[in-house]
Design a protein around this motif. Structure first.
Motif, PDB file in Angstrom:
ATOM      1  N   ALA A  10       0.850  -1.199   0.000  1.00  0.00           N
ATOM      2  CA  ALA A  10       0.000   0.000   0.000  1.00  0.00           C
ATOM      3  C   ALA A  10       0.880   1.241   0.000  1.00  0.00           C
ATOM      4  CB  ALA A  10      -0.918   0.012   1.208  1.00  0.00           C
ATOM      5  N   ILE A  11       0.444   2.280  -0.714  1.00  0.00           N
ATOM      6  CA  ILE A  11       1.185   3.536  -0.743  1.00  0.00           C
ATOM      7  C   ILE A  11       0.239   4.703  -0.456  1.00  0.00           C
ATOM      8  CG2 ILE A  11       2.877   2.624  -2.389  1.00  0.00           C
ATOM      9  CD1 ILE A  11       1.546   4.270  -4.586  1.00  0.00           C
ATOM     10  N   GLY A  12       0.779   5.717   0.218  1.00  0.00           N
ATOM     11  CA  GLY A  12      -0.005   6.913   0.516  1.00  0.00           C
ATOM     12  C   GLY A  12       0.912   8.091   0.732  1.00  0.00           C
ATOM     13  N   ASP A  92       1.542  -6.797   2.691  1.00  0.00           N
ATOM     14  CA  ASP A  92       2.910  -7.167   3.047  1.00  0.00           C
ATOM     15  C   ASP A  92       3.705  -5.975   3.554  1.00  0.00           C
ATOM     16  OD1 ASP A  92       3.155 -10.064   2.227  1.00  0.00           O
ATOM     17  OD2 ASP A  92       2.380  -9.189   0.373  1.00  0.00           O
ATOM     18  N   GLY A  93       3.294  -4.771   3.199  1.00  0.00           N
ATOM     19  CA  GLY A  93       4.005  -3.590   3.644  1.00  0.00           C
ATOM     20  C   GLY A  93       3.286  -2.320   3.240  1.00  0.00           C
ATOM     21  N   ILE A  94       3.671  -1.200   3.868  1.00  0.00           N
ATOM     22  CA  ILE A  94       3.075   0.112   3.589  1.00  0.00           C
ATOM     23  C   ILE A  94       4.209   1.110   3.421  1.00  0.00           C
ATOM     24  CG2 ILE A  94       1.611   1.982   4.471  1.00  0.00           C
ATOM     25  CD1 ILE A  94       0.183  -0.143   6.202  1.00  0.00           C
ATOM     26  N   TRP A  95       4.143   1.884   2.341  1.00  0.00           N
ATOM     27  CA  TRP A  95       5.082   2.998   2.133  1.00  0.00           C
ATOM     28  C   TRP A  95       4.302   4.299   2.237  1.00  0.00           C
ATOM     29  CZ3 TRP A  95       5.152   6.630  -2.027  1.00  0.00           C
ATOM     30  CH2 TRP A  95       6.238   7.528  -1.972  1.00  0.00           C
ATOM     31  N   VAL A 126       2.896  -5.519  10.180  1.00  0.00           N
ATOM     32  CA  VAL A 126       3.066  -5.044   8.805  1.00  0.00           C
ATOM     33  C   VAL A 126       4.152  -3.969   8.798  1.00  0.00           C
ATOM     34  CG1 VAL A 126       1.974  -3.910   6.826  1.00  0.00           C
ATOM     35  CG2 VAL A 126       0.670  -5.524   8.224  1.00  0.00           C
ATOM     36  N   PRO A 127       5.258  -4.173   8.073  1.00  0.00           N
ATOM     37  CA  PRO A 127       6.310  -3.151   8.056  1.00  0.00           C
ATOM     38  C   PRO A 127       5.843  -1.871   7.373  1.00  0.00           C
ATOM     39  CG  PRO A 127       6.835  -4.920   6.525  1.00  0.00           C
ATOM     40  CD  PRO A 127       5.633  -5.366   7.293  1.00  0.00           C
TER      41      PRO A 127
END
Length: 482
Positions: A10-12, A92-95, A126-127
């Motif tokens: 995911a990105i935000g 799997d991860g969030i940026w 979740v990293p």
């Protein structure tokens, strides 16, 4: 891929550099906004994630010109949309691409609030990788709520895209290595205005080199120097240093402390890197300069530091000193701009400009011929709204309906202005952005009053940590360690 599974990332993004000293609040309509896949054009990481075979979950992108606190209801709307865009399971991860000095009415740190909301939804496993501006004021909670922190390494900023990509690369490294690192943060009890802090010049250059050397240590993910945004009245304001190691938190903390200690040791060495003078003297220096193109920065009303942009203080000093060949770029004044749109091109007009947003700002009277009307390009590369240009003989003045920043050549070009035709170009900036610095034969910093004033003594901050240099000095041999 993780165990043969496509990584779901995911990105935000939500950015606005805050300023506690301005009365002008930041509102929803001030943000350049994109949601879902439309945000791919606004960030520099979509192609990288696709190249790595990731499934992207886009949430939103919102970026406003630096300004005052964000209206609480408007921020909660944006934060809610971002959090709603995150699936509760399966990530799997969030940026996240945030500023680090975004402040909100009644809330304080926007970044801390947003990270808490995200953790409440996705849990601690979740990293999360955080990419920030060099001027981030990180609260103590932020490194406890994410797993990697990095950001810009240049001021003036030239590495925005590189920093974003580095944040994603570190996130992927964490996912593939099944790592959940804990960033370590410490502080220097020193506040130095951003215009005296540039990464290519000493003493900061040496500190940046220290951080780069530390980052080459085995297992070290990121060692980041943040100068902070000095116009935020909070206990966490000021330089902060964040190191992230794959597993060795003690080593990371030691690196952060060494950087903070060095920053404190060189606190007396920070200087303005161009000529700096009180407004009237700065105007005289510009007028007497032999260089053909002189940029004169109205540093106390710097819109890229969140100031209102409506102060005519420098314009009045230019008038009083009889300066010629001047471009004032520009003054935010909705009423004056509307008056220009009610007139015809070529009309002679007398207008009072300035002082429309802040009671602390001066106004001035100008008389000139209306030579241009049209929308002006924004700091974020979208539309900043209507503008008007008046030829006042020895002086040309740009008036904008909204707060704007003429910080790059393409913004001047968007309203048909060639700044190279003038001897003095007065801008609402501190140090010049790289694109203007390349054009300038000489840059002078006018120490004007306002919400982005250059002296900590003039800011009247009440909530910052004390003791704090330069309000106090020689109070510790080294900064207090966390």
């Amino acid at each position: 891929m993780v165990s043969g599974k496509t990584m779901k990332i995911a990105i935000g993004a939500m950015l606005c550099e805050g300023n506690s000293l301005t009365p002008v609040l930041t509102r929803l309509e001030d943000f350049d906004y994109a949601q879902g896949q439309a945000m791919y054009e606004k960030v520099a990481v979509a192609d990288l994630l696709r190249e790595q075979g990731c499934e992207i979950v886009p949430t939103l992108y919102a970026h406003a010109l630096p300004g005052g606190a964000v209206v609480r209801e408007d921020f909660l709307l944006l934060a809610g949309r971002l959090v709603e865009g995150l699936p509760r399971e399966g990530l799997d991860g969030i940026w996240l691409y945030l500023h680090g000095a975004m402040c909100v009415e009644g809330i304080g740190s926007a970044e801390e609030y947003l990270l808490r909301r995200i953790r409440e939804k996705v849990g601690a496993s979740v990293p999360i990788s955080l990419t920030l501006d060099f001027h981030a004021d990180n609260s103590d909670a932020i490194p406890k709520l994410c797993n990697v922190i990095t950001g810009y390494r240049t001021a003036p900023h030239r590495d925005r895209e590189e920093a974003q990509r580095r944040g994603v690369e570190l996130l992927l490294r964490c996912i593939r290595g099944r790592l959940l690192p804990r960033p370590q943060l410490t502080r220097a009890d020193v506040i130095v205005c951003g215009d005296a802090v540039q990464t290519d010049l000493e003493p900061l250059k040496g500190i940046m080199e220290m951080a780069e050397e530390m980052e080459r240590l085995p297992g070290m993910l990121s060692v980041q120097v943040f100068n902070g945004q000095p116009w935020i009245d909070e206990p966490y304001t000021g330089p902060n240093f964040v190191a992230t190691h794959e597993w060795d938190e003690r080593l990371a903390l030691d690196c952060a402390r060494r950087l903070a200690r060095r920053f404190y040791e060189v606190r007396h060495e920070f200087r303005f890197l161009v000529q700096a003078a009180q407004p009237r003297e700065a105007v005289r220096l510009a007028m007497e300069a032999k260089e053909p193109l002189v940029f004169l920065s109205d540093s106390g009303d710097n819109t890229t530091a969140g100031a209102p942009g409506d102060n005519a203080c420098l314009l009045k000093r230019l008038q009083e000193e009889g300066a010629k060949g001047v471009l004032v770029a520009g003054i935010a004044d909705a009423g004056a701009c509307d008056a220009c749109y009610a007139a015809r091109l070529g009309d002679e007009m007398t207008l009072r400009v300035g002082g429309s947003l802040s009671a602390e700002s001066e106004s001035a009277v100008i008389t000139g011929r209306l030579i241009h009307r049209g929308d002006i390009l924004s700091y974020q590369n979208n539309n900043a709204g209507p503008s008007a240009t008046l030829d006042c003989g020895d002086m040309t003045v740009v008036i904008t309906k909204n707060r704007a920043s003429m910080c790059r050549p393409d913004i001047f070009a968007s309203i048909g202005l060639d700044f190279r035709r003038f001897h003095i170009v007065a801008v609402k900036l501190g140090y010049l952005f790289p694109e203007l610095e390349e054009e300038a034969d000489l840059a002078i910093l006018a120490l004007t009053p306002g919400a982005s004033c250059e002296r900590l003594e003039d800011m009247h901050l009440k909530r910052i940590r004390r003791p704090m240099f330069p309000l106090e000095d020689d109070f510790l041999e080294a900064p207090a360690e966390d």
